[in-house]
Design an enzyme around this catalytic site. Structure first.
Site, PDB file in Angstrom:
ATOM      1  N   HIS A 184       0.863  -1.190   0.000  1.00  0.00           N
ATOM      2  CA  HIS A 184       0.000   0.000   0.000  1.00  0.00           C
ATOM      3  C   HIS A 184       0.895   1.234   0.000  1.00  0.00           C
ATOM      4  CE1 HIS A 184      -3.332  -2.578   1.982  1.00  0.00           C
ATOM      5  NE2 HIS A 184      -3.511  -2.503   0.673  1.00  0.00           N
ATOM      6  N   HIS A 321       3.125  -3.024   6.757  1.00  0.00           N
ATOM      7  CA  HIS A 321       2.120  -2.002   6.462  1.00  0.00           C
ATOM      8  C   HIS A 321       2.116  -0.986   7.600  1.00  0.00           C
ATOM      9  CE1 HIS A 321      -0.292  -4.148   3.232  1.00  0.00           C
ATOM     10  NE2 HIS A 321       0.558  -5.084   3.612  1.00  0.00           N
ATOM     11  N   GLU A 400       1.411  -4.194  11.066  1.00  0.00           N
ATOM     12  CA  GLU A 400       0.956  -2.806  10.925  1.00  0.00           C
ATOM     13  C   GLU A 400       1.825  -1.993  11.877  1.00  0.00           C
ATOM     14  OE1 GLU A 400      -1.328  -1.591   8.920  1.00  0.00           O
ATOM     15  OE2 GLU A 400      -2.716  -3.209   8.438  1.00  0.00           O
TER      16      GLU A 400
HETATM   17 ZN   LIG Z   1      -1.578  -1.512   4.251  1.00  0.00          ZN
END
Ligand SMILES: [Zn+2]
Length: 440
Positions: A184, A321, A400
């Protein structure tokens, strides 16, 4: 129309197209729905596109960050008032925070290696140039590698770090670890942390880091979504997906159709594709694509990991992420009753818990551990789930990174090094536990 006018119009139009998205005056709010009825109200708010939700799922007692343009602000405030929903203001001007992230003030800790540093965020060219430099400086250890090309034809470039033994030989069937960064594109801390790990593997004298670096053949790709990443620098800092133009359509009145570009690569893998937590609408940030593996980036990753599986034994697959400080354990579409579907769930959970304890030791940063459905929201089609499902890699996680939402994607550059240091602590502990449990 005469030709001069035509050229004039073209010029204006050209400028209009090239204009970078400016978030001046955009505000960021935090809303924590108290019950399912409030969740429903927020879903309506999202559907009406009055505000842009930074996270993909809305859940009871979980903060949702909502970004609101100056044009929609009054409508937003009115909506909340009518529905009797409380919101607190996090950022008064999103653009100001974006500018600060690119040009940090007062960073006194200087840390760099060759042409790269961890006191600010860097673009794709700077990264790729550094990877080439690493190969030049560590010819016996580092090899650059291109796993494939993006939609717009950019290389997806990474490096292999493989230390030879005392005889100068490299194991032809090594233990393998793979790090995937920035699937992302707006999650910039992912690039910064993954590059820090590379630097530490190549330069640290800490015996624990040396052990981790030298026990595996590491395949490290700091940016697997290069088109999206470049776009976050040139056009829209908040871009998440790749840049596929295949499914472009009109999104909604007053909404920029650019939103219909791109596929969410972490919904595009062939594992429970489009089953949950994914969208078939290209105007959303979780658009799963027209089919599983429709995108060259996800196909490149999958093909690469499959080839690795042929040459050695993959022990780790870690996808980086941000944000919300989590270690996610496969599978993301199941609830806890079905956690057993990933065969060594209990071990993976235990290792992740120990790892999160190690992360917390340095600065007290709290990570939560578990299934995505439990700690975040259910989803499917993600890379780390696919790696677990397809190849049964023993330790496959999605991390994350920082923070909990104060800055979110706009994490200030002075948090790069602290984030990187604590993440490395977590990896060392992960490896100790994995080894102790007999995985290698
Ligand atoms: Zn992500």
């Amino acid at each position: 129309m005469n030709s001069i006018n035509f050229i004039f119009l073209l010029t204006i139009f050209g400028f209009a197209c090239a204009v970078k998205v400016n978030y001046e005056g955009y505000k960021l709010y935090k809303i924590s729905p108290k019950d399912e009825s409030e969740v429903g109200i927020l879903a309506k708010l999202q559907e009406a596109r009055i505000g842009e939700f930074w996270e993909d799922g809305i859940r009871v007692d979980r903060d949702s960050k909502v970004m609101v343009s100056p044009q929609k602000h009054e409508e937003f405030v009115q909506f909340l008032k009518t529905e009797n929903i409380e919101a607190s203001l996090l950022l008064d001007d999103v653009q100001r925070t974006i500018d600060k992230q690119r040009n940090p003030e007062n960073i006194n800790v200087s840390s760099s290696y060759l042409s790269y540093d961890w006191t600010s965020y860097h673009d794709l060219d700077t990264l790729y140039k550094w990877l080439d430099e690493l190969e030049e400086h560590h010819p016996d250890v580092v090899q650059t590698v291109v796993m494939g090309q993006s939609v717009e034809g950019r290389d997806i470039k990474g490096i292999i770090i493989h230390y030879p033994n005392e005889m100068g030989e490299k194991n032809p069937n090594p233990l393998i670890g793979m790090l995937e960064g920035t699937l992302h594109s707006r999650e910039w801390i992912s690039v910064a942390t993954v590059t820090w790990i590379i630097k530490e593997f190549l330069t640290s004298e800490d015996p624990e880091i040396r052990h981790l670096a030298e026990s595996f053949e590491w395949h490290i790709f700091p940016i697997v979504n290069p088109d999206g990443y470049v776009y976050t620098f040139t056009d829209n800092r908040m871009w998440r997906k790749n840049r596929s133009p295949e499914n472009v359509k009109t999104c909604a009145e007053g909404v920029d159709d650019d939103m219909s570009h791109g596929v969410d690569l972490n919904r595009n893998f062939d594992v429970q594709w489009m089953v949950i937590g994914a969208s078939n609408d290209s105007c959303t940030n979780t658009y799963a694509g027209p089919g599983s593996f429709s995108e060259p980036e996800s196909r490149a990753i999958a093909g690469y990991v499959q080839r690795l599986d042929q040459i050695g034994r993959i022990i780790y697959y870690l996808a980086f992420h941000s944000y919300t400080q989590l270690i996610l354990v496969p599978y993301s579409h199941v609830n806890i009753e079905d956690a057993w579907q990933s065969r060594n769930y209990a071990d993976m959970y235990e290792i992740a818990i120990k790892s999160s304890d190690a992360i917390a030791k340095r600065y007290g940063t709290q990570y939560r551990v578990g299934l995505s459905a439990n700690v975040m929201y259910p989803m499917s089609g993600g890379s780390f789930d696919w790696v677990k499902y397809e190849l049964n890699v023993p330790i496959s996680y999605l991390l994350e990174l920082r923070d909990l939402g104060e800055y979110g994607f706009l994490l200030p550059a002075d948090q790069i090094i602290p984030t990187s240091l604590e993440t490395m602590d977590g990896l060392i502990e992960m490896d100790k536990m994995t080894k102790a449990l007999g995985y290698y």
